[in-house]
Scaffold this motif. Structure first.
Motif, PDB file in Angstrom:
ATOM      1  N   THR A 117       0.816  -1.217   0.000  1.00 15.76           N
ATOM      2  CA  THR A 117       0.000   0.000   0.000  1.00 15.76           C
ATOM      3  C   THR A 117       0.849   1.265   0.000  1.00 15.76           C
ATOM      4  O   THR A 117       0.742   2.104  -0.901  1.00 15.76           O
ATOM      5  N   PHE A 118       1.694   1.424   1.008  1.00 14.82           N
ATOM      6  CA  PHE A 118       2.436   2.669   1.151  1.00 14.82           C
ATOM      7  C   PHE A 118       3.518   2.836   0.082  1.00 14.82           C
ATOM      8  O   PHE A 118       3.709   3.935  -0.454  1.00 14.82           O
ATOM      9  N   LEU A 119       4.217   1.771  -0.233  1.00  9.43           N
ATOM     10  CA  LEU A 119       5.261   1.874  -1.259  1.00  9.43           C
ATOM     11  C   LEU A 119       4.674   2.212  -2.635  1.00  9.43           C
ATOM     12  O   LEU A 119       5.168   3.140  -3.303  1.00  9.43           O
ATOM     13  N   PRO A 120       3.629   1.503  -3.102  1.00  7.59           N
ATOM     14  CA  PRO A 120       3.055   1.873  -4.406  1.00  7.59           C
ATOM     15  C   PRO A 120       2.554   3.309  -4.461  1.00  7.59           C
ATOM     16  O   PRO A 120       2.734   3.999  -5.478  1.00  7.59           O
ATOM     17  N   LEU A 121       1.923   3.776  -3.374  1.00  8.45           N
ATOM     18  CA  LEU A 121       1.395   5.142  -3.371  1.00  8.45           C
ATOM     19  C   LEU A 121       2.529   6.155  -3.472  1.00  8.45           C
ATOM     20  O   LEU A 121       2.434   7.155  -4.198  1.00  8.45           O
ATOM     21  N   GLY A 122       3.624   5.919  -2.744  1.00  8.32           N
ATOM     22  CA  GLY A 122       4.769   6.829  -2.811  1.00  8.32           C
ATOM     23  C   GLY A 122       5.380   6.872  -4.203  1.00  8.32           C
ATOM     24  O   GLY A 122       5.699   7.955  -4.724  1.00  8.32           O
ATOM     25  N   VAL A 123       5.526   5.700  -4.830  1.00 10.65           N
ATOM     26  CA  VAL A 123       6.081   5.645  -6.179  1.00 10.65           C
ATOM     27  C   VAL A 123       5.139   6.323  -7.168  1.00 10.65           C
ATOM     28  O   VAL A 123       5.576   7.066  -8.074  1.00 10.65           O
ATOM     29  N   MET A 124       3.822   6.091  -7.018  1.00 12.84           N
ATOM     30  CA  MET A 124       2.836   6.738  -7.899  1.00 12.84           C
ATOM     31  C   MET A 124       2.953   8.252  -7.818  1.00 12.84           C
ATOM     32  O   MET A 124       2.897   8.947  -8.851  1.00 12.84           O
ATOM     33  N   LEU A 179       6.235   9.455  -9.603  1.00 10.78           N
ATOM     34  CA  LEU A 179       6.169   9.286 -11.050  1.00 10.78           C
ATOM     35  C   LEU A 179       5.100  10.175 -11.673  1.00 10.78           C
ATOM     36  O   LEU A 179       5.216  10.569 -12.852  1.00 10.78           O
ATOM     37  N   ALA A 180       4.036  10.508 -10.912  1.00  9.71           N
ATOM     38  CA  ALA A 180       3.013  11.415 -11.437  1.00  9.71           C
ATOM     39  C   ALA A 180       3.606  12.800 -11.678  1.00  9.71           C
ATOM     40  O   ALA A 180       3.280  13.471 -12.674  1.00  9.71           O
ATOM     41  N   VAL A 181       4.478  13.235 -10.771  1.00  8.68           N
ATOM     42  CA  VAL A 181       5.156  14.524 -10.962  1.00  8.68           C
ATOM     43  C   VAL A 181       6.031  14.465 -12.214  1.00  8.68           C
ATOM     44  O   VAL A 181       6.051  15.398 -13.038  1.00  8.68           O
ATOM     45  N   VAL A 182       6.773  13.363 -12.375  1.00  7.64           N
ATOM     46  CA  VAL A 182       7.608  13.187 -13.569  1.00  7.64           C
ATOM     47  C   VAL A 182       6.740  13.177 -14.825  1.00  7.64           C
ATOM     48  O   VAL A 182       7.079  13.789 -15.855  1.00  7.64           O
ATOM     49  N   ALA A 228      -3.157  -0.348 -14.995  1.00  8.62           N
ATOM     50  CA  ALA A 228      -2.950   0.522 -16.159  1.00  8.62           C
ATOM     51  C   ALA A 228      -2.235   1.800 -15.740  1.00  8.62           C
ATOM     52  O   ALA A 228      -1.378   2.328 -16.470  1.00  8.62           O
ATOM     53  N   THR A 229      -2.571   2.302 -14.554  1.00 10.69           N
ATOM     54  CA  THR A 229      -1.917   3.507 -14.033  1.00 10.69           C
ATOM     55  C   THR A 229      -0.447   3.239 -13.755  1.00 10.69           C
ATOM     56  O   THR A 229       0.428   4.042 -14.118  1.00 10.69           O
ATOM     57  N   TYR A 230      -0.153   2.107 -13.122  1.00 10.92           N
ATOM     58  CA  TYR A 230       1.246   1.744 -12.865  1.00 10.92           C
ATOM     59  C   TYR A 230       2.029   1.654 -14.181  1.00 10.92           C
ATOM     60  O   TYR A 230       3.181   2.109 -14.274  1.00 10.92           O
ATOM     61  N   ARG A 231       1.394   1.077 -15.205  1.00 14.36           N
ATOM     62  CA  ARG A 231       2.084   0.879 -16.482  1.00 14.36           C
ATOM     63  C   ARG A 231       2.364   2.218 -17.159  1.00 14.36           C
ATOM     64  O   ARG A 231       3.484   2.450 -17.664  1.00 14.36           O
ATOM     65  N   ALA A 232       1.377   3.098 -17.134  1.00 14.48           N
ATOM     66  CA  ALA A 232       1.555   4.408 -17.774  1.00 14.48           C
ATOM     67  C   ALA A 232       2.627   5.223 -17.051  1.00 14.48           C
ATOM     68  O   ALA A 232       3.465   5.885 -17.690  1.00 14.48           O
ATOM     69  N   LEU A 233       2.617   5.181 -15.738  1.00 12.85           N
ATOM     70  CA  LEU A 233       3.614   5.931 -14.968  1.00 12.85           C
ATOM     71  C   LEU A 233       4.992   5.307 -15.095  1.00 12.85           C
ATOM     72  O   LEU A 233       6.015   6.004 -15.155  1.00 12.85           O
TER      73      LEU A 233
END
Length: 702
Positions: free
Chosen positions: A183-190, A193-196, A292-297
């Motif tokens: 939970t916490f690790l994926p959210l932090g990475v998201m 990567l969203a900023v990028v 799909a969100t993980y893949r796009a990011l």
């Protein structure tokens, strides 16, 4: 005054300024966030785009905040084992109380039952064949295709159930790391990567204009999925029981609630907005949009297979959540069930202390729930339907809690509480009223088939009939189990649930009680729930609750009350909550058995009074006193040795006297025998026909 003090009367008072102080504000905040926040509902709310921010804010203010405040007051006043079972049972009655636990148990069953077909449909995302995985998820409804995979997942779920029966130690570390990594690790990475993703020039899929913060009204069906917002915030009542572990509950708990709400809002809002920005609304799918969100990011850093990493981490998280939730509700229901509410067959605990039969029963019901998927057009519609049914169950659960809270304010107005919702009765009505209205609104919304998933859920009538059927099944099960418990003696005399206060006070159901005796004092020394009441109290009995700043008077008041009801030696140790000033928090007093006092001859003496103890001399030089005591001990040891030597001498003298007495006795016997022999040999003297024996010759005069 320190957190732990000892009164002059000998009672140990823990947390004399408030609670025990074993839990910090930060620790409680993290516990709340762990229980509540997650990515599960983010995809569902991403349909609303920027307006999801407003929906989450409303959910936090109208549901999360009232729930947390009410649970805090109930936990501080009725802190015995049971949680919401205790609170609802105290305020409304036994049937609503057991119904709450059954609702929680069924809610978990429905949640993970729906996870089986969902996991089956997304099996392809565990591979690098993304396009095939998407196509399979869209066309996985055919039972010929899905059934074999579902059987495999069912085997996995049954294995998790078996593992959960092995006890908490078996899976506690897996559960802890599963939440962190899943939970916490994926959210932090998201977030990073969203900023990028934005910096690379990608345009958000939603209009970020402030005007879009207002949800668009196109009928109730367009807001149907918003009911899930309330479900997202559910669970705060689980940690309300820890209020007694805070040092200053009145200040710390509201602060923890407020900060927890902010952190949960950040997790929900950030996750939801990232999904809404990256994935266009018409492409959102409840099953695989997160992947799909993980893949796009991931593509922003040249690693589109990032979804595969988080898919496996999510598997670890689901594994942790599954075994934890299989254990938790069943364990709670099993504990209450032994009070007389479950058949004996379901009351077992295996050698690991887990209710294995109840857990396997839950797993069997999950299996049945999983196959309801084939009654709807596809798996996505099934997930939406089950989520709405769960939301209705959970919100009903909280409506009962709010009603119990208000009734207890009127029925037990003087019962001490370590924390009170501010504002008196007006504040209580505002907080509980807002919570009830929010819950009812969420329940009504959940019955509307979501407009965003019209094709997926199929006929609105089928949608509602299945939801109503599931709810009716739960209600009928609650009624039948409760009625059966009234006809059978299922109570286990060794259960650990204290009776309700209205039972201790001789009432047949919750009623008016003006007593100000703390609930923990009432339950001290009582038989467990389902057994005859051992110490009856008057529902209007009042005691003098001294100021919370006087622990000595508190200890004396508690001890006097217990002795009045024949409890002279409380438990090992007996912990009694005594709240003098509701604004000062909770105090826990642990009584130790009274020592037996005797004099030097072993005769029992009365227990010293407080005046006797106070009058006793207090040493001023402990070191000197210790030396004097050691010297006295050495002197006593020397005296003991002298006494021992004297005893040995007397024993030897006694032996000599016995030998002399034997020798004298032997001489006397010999003399007697010699005299006898001499008399027989002497000649008789004739005188008038009568003969007389001659006198024995004396010793020679030579």
């Amino acid at each position: 005054m320190s957190a732990n003090t000892k009164s002059k009367s000998g009672a140990v008072v823990k947390g004399a300024k408030g609670g025990t102080g074993n839990l910090t504000t930060i620790a409680l905040i993290m516990m709340n966030v762990t229980v509540i926040a997650g990515l599960a509902n983010d995809v569902q709310q991403s349909f609303y785009g920027l307006s999801s921010v407003t929906l989450f804010l409303l959910g936090g203010l109208l549901f999360f905040l009232p729930t947390g405040l009410v649970a805090a007051e109930l936990a501080s006043g009725w802190s015995q084992r049971g949680g919401i079972f205790r609170w609802v049972g105290e305020g409304i009655g036994t049937f609503p109380a057991i119904a709450c636990l059954l609702i929680l148990w069924f809610q978990t069953t429905f949640t993970f039952g729906s996870g089986i077909p969902s996991m089956s449909a997304t099996i392809g995302f565990f591979t690098t064949k993304y396009d095939w995985a998407v196509d399979f998820a869209k066309n996985s409804h055919s039972w010929k295709v899905t059934l074999p995979i579902m059987i495999g997942w069912l085997a996995y779920y049954w294995f998790c159930c078996w593992l959960a029966t092995k006890g908490v130690k078996t899976f506690s570390n897996i559960a802890k790391y599963g939440v962190i990594l899943g939970t916490f690790l994926p959210l932090g990475v998201m977030t990073i990567l969203a900023v990028v993703w934005i910096c690379q020039g990608n345009a958000p899929a939603i209009d970020m204009a402030p005007s879009n913060l207002v949800p668009k009204w196109e009928g109730m069906s367009t807001l149907a999925l918003a009911a899930g917002v309330f479900f997202s915030f559910a669970g705060i009542d689980m940690n309300a029981a820890h209020i007694k572990d805070l040092k200053k509950p009145n200040k710390q708990f509201p602060l923890a609630i407020f900060i927890s709400m902010i952190l949960a809002l950040l997790i929900f809002i950030v996750g939801t907005l990232i999904i809404a920005m990256v994935i266009p609304n018409k492409q959102i799918n409840l099953l695989y949009t997160l992947y799909a969100t993980y893949r796009a990011l991931g593509a922003t850093i040249g690693f589109p297979d990032l979804y595969l990493v988080f898919c496996w981490l999510g598997m670890l998280n689901s594994f942790a959540a599954l075994i934890t939730n299989l254990a938790g509700p069943s364990y709670m229901l099993g504990q209450a069930g032994r009070s007389g509410f479950l058949p004996k067959f379901l009351q077992n605990n295996n050698k690991h202390g887990m209710p294995s039969r109840l857990m396997y029963t839950q797993m069997a019901l999950m299996t049945v729930i999983a196959f309801i998927v084939f009654l709807l057009p596809n798996v996505e519609g099934f997930v939406a339907l089950i989520t709405q049914a769960i939301t209705i169950l959970y919100l009903t659960y909280y409506v009962l809690m709010f009603v119990a809270f208000l009734r207890l304010r009127y029925q037990q107005p003087n019962r001490p509480r370590g924390f009170k919702v501010p504002g008196g009765m007006v504040g209580a009505w505002i907080v509980a009223g807002v919570g009830i209205i929010a819950c009812v609104f969420g329940i009504v919304l959940a019955f509307y088939p979501p407009a965003q998933l019209e094709a997926e859920v199929g006929s609105g009538m089928t949608y509602d009939l299945i939801i109503i059927g599931l709810l009716a099944f739960v209600l009928i099960a609650c009624v039948l189990i409760y009625r059966a418990s009234r006809k059978h003696n299922w109570s286990d005399p060794t259960n650990q649930f204290a009776p309700f206060t209205w039972q201790i006070e001789g009432l047949k159901k919750p009623g008016k009680a003006l007593s100000n005796i703390p609930t923990a004092l009432l339950s001290e020394g009582q038989n467990p729930m389902g057994q005859p009441i051992r110490h009856l109290y008057d529902p209007n009995e009042m005691i003098d609750l001294p100021s919370s700043k006087d622990p000595d008077a508190q200890a004396a008041a508690a001890a006097a009350l217990l002795k009045k009801h024949g409890i002279t030696e409380p438990g090992e140790p007996a912990k009694v909550a005594l709240v003098g000033d509701p604004n000062a928090g909770m105090k826990t007093i642990a009584y130790e058995p009274e020592p037996v006092h005797t004099d030097d001859n072993g005769n029992m003496l009365p227990t010293p009074t407080a005046a006797d103890v106070k009058a006793a001399a207090v040493p001023t030089d402990a070191a000197a006193d210790a030396k004097r005591a050691q010297a006295r001990a050495q002197a006593l040891e020397a005296d003991v040795q002298d006494y021992a030597d004297e005893a040995h001498a007397l024993e030897d003298e006694a032996k000599d006297d016995a030998a002399l007495a034997k020798a004298e006795h032997r001489v006397q016997v010999d003399e007697a025998e010699a005299s006898e022999a001499a008399a027989k040999t002497a000649k008789p003297t004739l005188s008038g026909g009568t003969s007389t024996p001659s006198k024995p010759a004396g010793p020679s005069s030579n």
